[in-house]
Design a protein around this motif. Structure first.
Motif, PDB file in Angstrom:
ATOM      1  N   MET A  55      -9.880   2.245  -1.687  1.00 51.65           N
ATOM      2  CA  MET A  55      -8.801   2.855  -0.914  1.00 51.65           C
ATOM      3  C   MET A  55      -7.709   1.820  -0.657  1.00 51.65           C
ATOM      4  N   LEU A  56      -6.461   2.228  -0.883  1.00 54.98           N
ATOM      5  CA  LEU A  56      -5.344   1.325  -0.646  1.00 54.98           C
ATOM      6  C   LEU A  56      -5.099   1.180   0.853  1.00 54.98           C
ATOM      7  N   PRO A  57      -4.765  -0.018   1.314  1.00 51.83           N
ATOM      8  CA  PRO A  57      -4.472  -0.193   2.738  1.00 51.83           C
ATOM      9  C   PRO A  57      -3.171   0.516   3.108  1.00 51.83           C
ATOM     10  N   VAL A  58      -3.122   1.034   4.304  1.00 52.10           N
ATOM     11  CA  VAL A  58      -1.932   1.719   4.805  1.00 52.10           C
ATOM     12  C   VAL A  58      -1.364   0.921   5.970  1.00 52.10           C
ATOM     13  N   LYS A  59      -0.085   0.665   5.899  1.00 48.97           N
ATOM     14  CA  LYS A  59       0.575  -0.053   6.985  1.00 48.97           C
ATOM     15  C   LYS A  59       1.667   0.837   7.560  1.00 48.97           C
ATOM     16  N   THR A  60       1.670   1.005   8.844  1.00 55.01           N
ATOM     17  CA  THR A  60       2.670   1.842   9.500  1.00 55.01           C
ATOM     18  C   THR A  60       3.918   1.025   9.796  1.00 55.01           C
ATOM     19  N   TRP A  61       5.018   1.766  10.043  1.00 57.47           N
ATOM     20  CA  TRP A  61       6.246   1.088  10.425  1.00 57.47           C
ATOM     21  C   TRP A  61       6.041   0.266  11.700  1.00 57.47           C
TER      22      TRP A  61
END
Length: 301
Positions: free
Chosen positions: A1-7
């Motif tokens: 799973m690709l990491p998700v970074k929020t604004w």
């Protein structure tokens, strides 16, 4: 799973916008359009907006105005389905919401409210184009921030990439219905090009609903191929002056100007403004440099 970074987390790390974030492998400075801001200029504007005080309030008003543009048209649409459904306004509003996250890493405050426009005031679509009062480099009044077709409440407002016919009745080039393919029973061929159609000028439309909208005008907003002809051909806009308060009735100026694929919408709005002011005997000079908000806002269509 690709990491998700929020604004929020990206900004929390102290990140800053750079030119490289706004380009890809196909970007070539030598061949890129010269009538829109360079990526470095847009990145700089995004960073300055982040650092400035009052940005959340301003971007919240931008977002709230976009939503108000949708809901105000919907109020009319529920009563009269002959009006255009404000689908393009909904598309444009997403950019207005997202820009707050991109600049500040937080959601706009939608409880900010929208200042009510005064009916006797002739508002202007964008930066510096005052038809009344002392001219300045200020942007449009917060009371008239809105997005796209149908939500401009008065004349002398509006200026996205969609050019509204001066007779009214057209849309933004979007449709809420899926078009049938050629050869199928429901296929309806498109109407033939109308090279003699006359359009309404940005910032100089004669009445509410004729302006094409998007206030304020993105510095990156360009015109598409309005005539639909290949190769693209220029089209014509007609110009108006406006009478005194409180009605500010539109008065045909008896002048036109041309526009074509790739022309900058703000530049055309300033050209229209200049012709109107020259007819009044008060010519204007060069347009002001774009504000950081206009640099940061993406094109609305």
């Amino acid at each position: 799973m690709l990491p998700v970074k929020t604004w929020a987390s990206w900004h929390g790390e102290g990140q800053r916008w750079t030119e490289a974030m706004l380009t890809n492998e196909r970007y070539n400075p030598a061949t890129a359009p010269k009538n829109i801001p360079a990526p470095a200029a847009v990145a700089g504007a995004l960073n300055r907006l982040k650092d400035a005080s009052g940005t959340l309030q301003m971007l919240s008003t931008v977002a709230t105005g976009a939503i108000y543009g949708i809901t105000s048209v919907l109020d009319k649409y529920w009563l009269n389905q002959d009006l255009d459904f404000p689908y393009p306004s909904m598309v444009g509003a997403g950019d207005r919401m997202a820009i707050c996250w991109a600049v500040l890493g937080q959601a706009p405050n939608l409880a900010t409210g929208v200042p009510l426009a005064e009916k006797s005031v002739l508002y202007h679509a964008c930066q510096g184009m005052h038809l009344e009062g002392e001219a300045s480099s200020t942007c449009a009044a917060l009371a008239v921030y809105h997005t796209c077709r149908g939500s401009n409440g008065c004349h002398a407002q509006g200026g996205c990439g969609f050019a509204q016919a001066d007779t009214g009745g057209s849309s933004c080039g979007h449709s809420v219905k899926l078009a049938a393919s050629p050869g199928t029973p429901c296929y309806v061929p498109p109407p033939p090009p109308q090279p003699d159609k006359v359009y309404s000028a940005p910032s100089d439309n004669k009445c509410g609903g004729f302006g094409g909208c998007a206030v304020p005008i993105s510095a990156s907003q360009l015109y598409p191929n309005t005539t639909g002809k290949e190769p693209p051909e220029p089209a014509t806009m007609t110009l108006y002056d406006f009478g005194p308060a409180p009605d500010h009735r539109s008065i045909a100026l008896g002048q036109t100007m041309s526009f074509a694929l790739g022309d900058n919408v703000y530049d055309k709005a300033w050209e229209a403004y200049g012709k109107v002011m020259a007819a009044r005997g008060t010519p204007v000079g060069a347009p002001p440099p774009p504000t950081d908000l206009r640099l940061a806002l993406p094109p609305s269509t």
